[in-house]
Design an enzyme around this catalytic site. Structure first.
Site: not given
Length: 304
Positions: A51, A197, A200-202, A204
């Site tokens: 990272y 996740g 779900a990348k936003g 949800l």
């Protein structure tokens, strides 16, 4: 905050963990986020040597230095960084045993609670990789080890051959693939899941519609864009007063026995507060069951 035992270890991790990848490179902002997280009972921090090309470990190390004993610290290895910033996959024993020294230095600690292989394929020298982790446990450099993978065949190899206590994997309402062949296997072997996740990348979250419109034009996994719109609409009908979509998303994965913690990133204290609020919501088992009826479940095909 509720704490769950991680596999057969003596590590008890908060149900919501802080994924540090989203912290950014501003130490002061990272300090605010981590301080709020620990104040609210989050004790599990997840980073990786990859990272921000190693800067993330350095920032986490600076921020938690005075509270290290209260933190369950997880990092990852396997992506061999080159001087030009690129990397290549390297699960060799030699690299793992050398790279852990760099992680310890950056994290300003003399041990790592959970050291995870950051990926993996069935073609890897798996026995050699396991030897590296086992050596590090015996040497007291790491307390436990796990893998971060969504490949069922790889996971099965480590279940059969190693002493992993956890598998980090993508798992959400929109990615139910682990339910078919992985979760039951891990439960039987007393190995925990830490999810990534989960929102779900936003898609949800409270921003679901705009994210689906702008970032999911070609869909998500096997869900078409129209599927996603329809699914979010139907999930919204399951919510009761005080409940949110991200709350349902977190509750859904935590309802599965092997899941010990949801690793959620936060780039601001506001985003972290939203995640904490989502965790605090309570959902009935009937709501979780209805989610399973509404949302399609697919199996792993390519990821082997």
């Amino acid at each position: 905050m509720i704490y769950n035992k991680l596999g057969k270890s003596d590590l008890n991790v908060s149900q919501l963990s802080l994924g540090c990848m989203s912290l950014g490179t501003d130490v002061k902002e990272a300090q605010k986020i981590i301080d709020l997280a620990t104040h609210k009972g989050i004790n599990y921090l997840d980073t990786a040597d990859l990272y921000d090309q190693g800067m993330n470990e350095e920032i986490v190390g600076k921020v938690i230095k005075d509270k290290r004993k209260d933190i369950i610290l997880a990092t990852k290895v396997g992506n061999h960084l080159k001087e030009d910033g690129s990397w290549y996959w390297d699960p060799s024993k030699a690299y793992i045993k050398e790279q852990v020294k760099n992680s310890l230095r950056k994290l300003q600690t003399d041990y790592i609670d959970l050291y995870q292989l950051h990926g993996g394929t069935i073609e890897d020298p798996i026995d050699e990789t396991i030897e590296a982790f086992e050596d590090l446990v015996r040497e007291g450099i790491i307390r436990y080890y796990g893998i971060s993978s969504i490949r069922p065949n790889v996971i099965k190899e480590y279940v059969n051959k190693s002493n992993i206590i956890s598998v980090m994997m993508q798992y959400s309402i929109f990615d139910r693939r682990p339910e078919e062949e992985v979760l039951s296997l891990l439960k039987r072997n007393e190995i925990s899941v830490v999810t990534r996740g989960t929102l779900a990348k936003g898609m949800l979250s409270s921003q679901a519609s705009s994210i689906i419109e702008n970032k999911a034009k070609s869909g998500y996994l096997d869900h078409s864009q129209s599927d996603l719109y329809n699914d979010v609409n139907q999930l919204g009908h399951l919510l009761e007063e005080g409940q949110t979509l991200n709350g349902l998303a977190i509750a859904y994965v935590l309802a599965e026995d092997p899941v010990a913690s949801v690793v959620a990133g936060a780039s601001s204290t506001e985003q972290l507060s939203d995640n904490l609020n989502a965790l605090s919501q309570r959902f009935e088992s009937e709501q979780i069951s209805k989610v399973k009826q509404l949302i399609k479940q697919y199996n792993y095909t390519q990821h082997r």
